[in-house]
Scaffold this motif. Structure first.
Motif, PDB file in Angstrom:
ATOM      1  N   GLU A  65       0.828  -1.207   0.000  1.00 33.75           N
ATOM      2  CA  GLU A  65       0.000   0.000   0.000  1.00 33.75           C
ATOM      3  C   GLU A  65       0.862   1.256   0.000  1.00 33.75           C
ATOM      4  O   GLU A  65       0.594   2.212  -0.732  1.00 33.75           O
ATOM      5  CB  GLU A  65      -0.951   0.010   1.203  1.00 33.75           C
ATOM      6  CG  GLU A  65      -2.121  -0.934   1.065  1.00 33.75           C
ATOM      7  CD  GLU A  65      -3.027  -0.593  -0.104  1.00 33.75           C
ATOM      8  OE1 GLU A  65      -3.287   0.603  -0.364  1.00 33.75           O
ATOM      9  OE2 GLU A  65      -3.465  -1.532  -0.784  1.00 33.75           O
ATOM     10  N   ALA A  66       1.918   1.267   0.811  1.00 37.25           N
ATOM     11  CA  ALA A  66       2.816   2.428   0.876  1.00 37.25           C
ATOM     12  C   ALA A  66       3.515   2.638  -0.465  1.00 37.25           C
ATOM     13  O   ALA A  66       3.659   3.778  -0.927  1.00 37.25           O
ATOM     14  CB  ALA A  66       3.826   2.246   1.994  1.00 37.25           C
ATOM     15  N   ASP A  67       3.934   1.556  -1.105  1.00 37.27           N
ATOM     16  CA  ASP A  67       4.608   1.650  -2.394  1.00 37.27           C
ATOM     17  C   ASP A  67       3.658   2.188  -3.463  1.00 37.27           C
ATOM     18  O   ASP A  67       4.033   3.063  -4.252  1.00 37.27           O
ATOM     19  CB  ASP A  67       5.152   0.275  -2.805  1.00 37.27           C
ATOM     20  CG  ASP A  67       5.957   0.337  -4.082  1.00 37.27           C
ATOM     21  OD1 ASP A  67       6.923   1.124  -4.132  1.00 37.27           O
ATOM     22  OD2 ASP A  67       5.614  -0.408  -5.029  1.00 37.27           O
ATOM     23  N   LEU A  68       2.415   1.689  -3.478  1.00 40.64           N
ATOM     24  CA  LEU A  68       1.445   2.176  -4.461  1.00 40.64           C
ATOM     25  C   LEU A  68       1.120   3.647  -4.227  1.00 40.64           C
ATOM     26  O   LEU A  68       1.012   4.429  -5.177  1.00 40.64           O
ATOM     27  CB  LEU A  68       0.163   1.333  -4.408  1.00 40.64           C
ATOM     28  CG  LEU A  68       0.290  -0.089  -4.932  1.00 40.64           C
ATOM     29  CD1 LEU A  68      -0.998  -0.859  -4.704  1.00 40.64           C
ATOM     30  CD2 LEU A  68       0.643  -0.090  -6.407  1.00 40.64           C
ATOM     31  N   LYS A  75       3.626  10.201  -9.521  1.00 41.25           N
ATOM     32  CA  LYS A  75       3.035  10.413 -10.841  1.00 41.25           C
ATOM     33  C   LYS A  75       2.258  11.726 -10.868  1.00 41.25           C
ATOM     34  O   LYS A  75       2.358  12.497 -11.840  1.00 41.25           O
ATOM     35  CB  LYS A  75       2.109   9.248 -11.201  1.00 41.25           C
ATOM     36  CG  LYS A  75       1.523   9.348 -12.581  1.00 41.25           C
ATOM     37  CD  LYS A  75       0.647   8.153 -12.906  1.00 41.25           C
ATOM     38  CE  LYS A  75       0.038   8.308 -14.282  1.00 41.25           C
ATOM     39  NZ  LYS A  75      -0.874   7.207 -14.606  1.00 41.25           N
ATOM     40  N   ALA A  76       1.493  12.009  -9.804  1.00 45.31           N
ATOM     41  CA  ALA A  76       0.728  13.257  -9.746  1.00 45.31           C
ATOM     42  C   ALA A  76       1.665  14.460  -9.741  1.00 45.31           C
ATOM     43  O   ALA A  76       1.409  15.472 -10.417  1.00 45.31           O
ATOM     44  CB  ALA A  76      -0.159  13.266  -8.511  1.00 45.31           C
ATOM     45  N   LYS A  77       2.767  14.387  -8.999  1.00 43.04           N
ATOM     46  CA  LYS A  77       3.737  15.479  -8.948  1.00 43.04           C
ATOM     47  C   LYS A  77       4.371  15.700 -10.309  1.00 43.04           C
ATOM     48  O   LYS A  77       4.544  16.838 -10.759  1.00 43.04           O
ATOM     49  CB  LYS A  77       4.815  15.188  -7.904  1.00 43.04           C
ATOM     50  CG  LYS A  77       5.828  16.308  -7.714  1.00 43.04           C
ATOM     51  CD  LYS A  77       6.858  15.941  -6.672  1.00 43.04           C
ATOM     52  CE  LYS A  77       7.824  17.054  -6.409  1.00 43.04           C
ATOM     53  NZ  LYS A  77       8.598  17.471  -7.553  1.00 43.04           N
ATOM     54  N   ASP A  81       4.125  19.107 -12.484  1.00 46.53           N
ATOM     55  CA  ASP A  81       5.322  19.790 -12.959  1.00 46.53           C
ATOM     56  C   ASP A  81       5.282  19.981 -14.480  1.00 46.53           C
ATOM     57  O   ASP A  81       5.659  21.046 -14.994  1.00 46.53           O
ATOM     58  CB  ASP A  81       6.585  19.030 -12.564  1.00 46.53           C
ATOM     59  CG  ASP A  81       6.851  19.067 -11.074  1.00 46.53           C
ATOM     60  OD1 ASP A  81       6.245  19.901 -10.369  1.00 46.53           O
ATOM     61  OD2 ASP A  81       7.682  18.240 -10.606  1.00 46.53           O
ATOM     62  N   GLN A  82       4.820  18.970 -15.184  1.00 43.53           N
ATOM     63  CA  GLN A  82       4.733  19.046 -16.646  1.00 43.53           C
ATOM     64  C   GLN A  82       3.728  20.116 -17.065  1.00 43.53           C
ATOM     65  O   GLN A  82       3.992  20.901 -17.974  1.00 43.53           O
ATOM     66  CB  GLN A  82       4.348  17.683 -17.228  1.00 43.53           C
ATOM     67  CG  GLN A  82       4.310  17.639 -18.741  1.00 43.53           C
ATOM     68  CD  GLN A  82       5.667  17.826 -19.377  1.00 43.53           C
ATOM     69  OE1 GLN A  82       6.694  17.483 -18.796  1.00 43.53           O
ATOM     70  NE2 GLN A  82       5.690  18.396 -20.556  1.00 43.53           N
ATOM     71  N   SER A  83       2.562  20.166 -16.405  1.00 44.62           N
ATOM     72  CA  SER A  83       1.555  21.177 -16.769  1.00 44.62           C
ATOM     73  C   SER A  83       2.055  22.581 -16.434  1.00 44.62           C
ATOM     74  O   SER A  83       1.802  23.530 -17.183  1.00 44.62           O
ATOM     75  CB  SER A  83       0.222  20.893 -16.083  1.00 44.62           C
ATOM     76  OG  SER A  83       0.341  21.064 -14.686  1.00 44.62           O
ATOM     77  N   ASP A  84       2.771  22.734 -15.303  1.00 41.42           N
ATOM     78  CA  ASP A  84       3.349  24.038 -14.953  1.00 41.42           C
ATOM     79  C   ASP A  84       4.363  24.474 -16.005  1.00 41.42           C
ATOM     80  O   ASP A  84       4.402  25.646 -16.398  1.00 41.42           O
ATOM     81  CB  ASP A  84       4.016  23.990 -13.575  1.00 41.42           C
ATOM     82  CG  ASP A  84       3.020  23.856 -12.426  1.00 41.42           C
ATOM     83  OD1 ASP A  84       1.812  24.065 -12.670  1.00 41.42           O
ATOM     84  OD2 ASP A  84       3.465  23.537 -11.306  1.00 41.42           O
TER      85      ASP A  84
END
Length: 100
Positions: A65-68, A75-77, A81-84
């Motif tokens: 669970e911690a790894d997921l 992935k969200a970060k 960063d890509q959208s910024d």
């Protein structure tokens, strides 16, 4: 009478009962194979029962669970960063187009 050539691959002892047994042969209790769980950084026996016992254990489930969660957060970060970065490029291109 011709003598049969001795085969060099055969054992030197005349009787199979006198052959020396190698350690760790086909004896299941001498199985040297181990299973590695990369999530928990743990080694265990390679038999099915040991693996299932580990995978159904509390520590392993919590580690999964911690790894997921960590992967989802990373992935969200990365997407943020890509959208910024794309927004900054759009602003730079708009400023360059307005300035020329």
């Amino acid at each position: 009478p011709k003598r049969a050539k001795s085969n060099s691959k055969t054992m030197s002892t005349p009787y199979p009962s006198q052959q020396q047994k190698k350690k760790g042969g086909n004896e299941p209790w001498r199985n040297k194979e181990r299973h590695y769980c990369a999530i928990c950084n743990a080694w265990m026996g390679s038999d099915r029962q040991s693996i299932l016992l580990h995978e159904n254990g509390k520590k392993h489930r919590e580690a999964v669970e911690a790894d997921l969660k960590k992967r989802r957060d990373d992935k969200a970060k990365k997407e943020k960063d890509q959208s910024d970065l794309e927004k900054v490029f759009a602003q730079v291109n708009a400023a360059a187009a307005a300035g020329s």
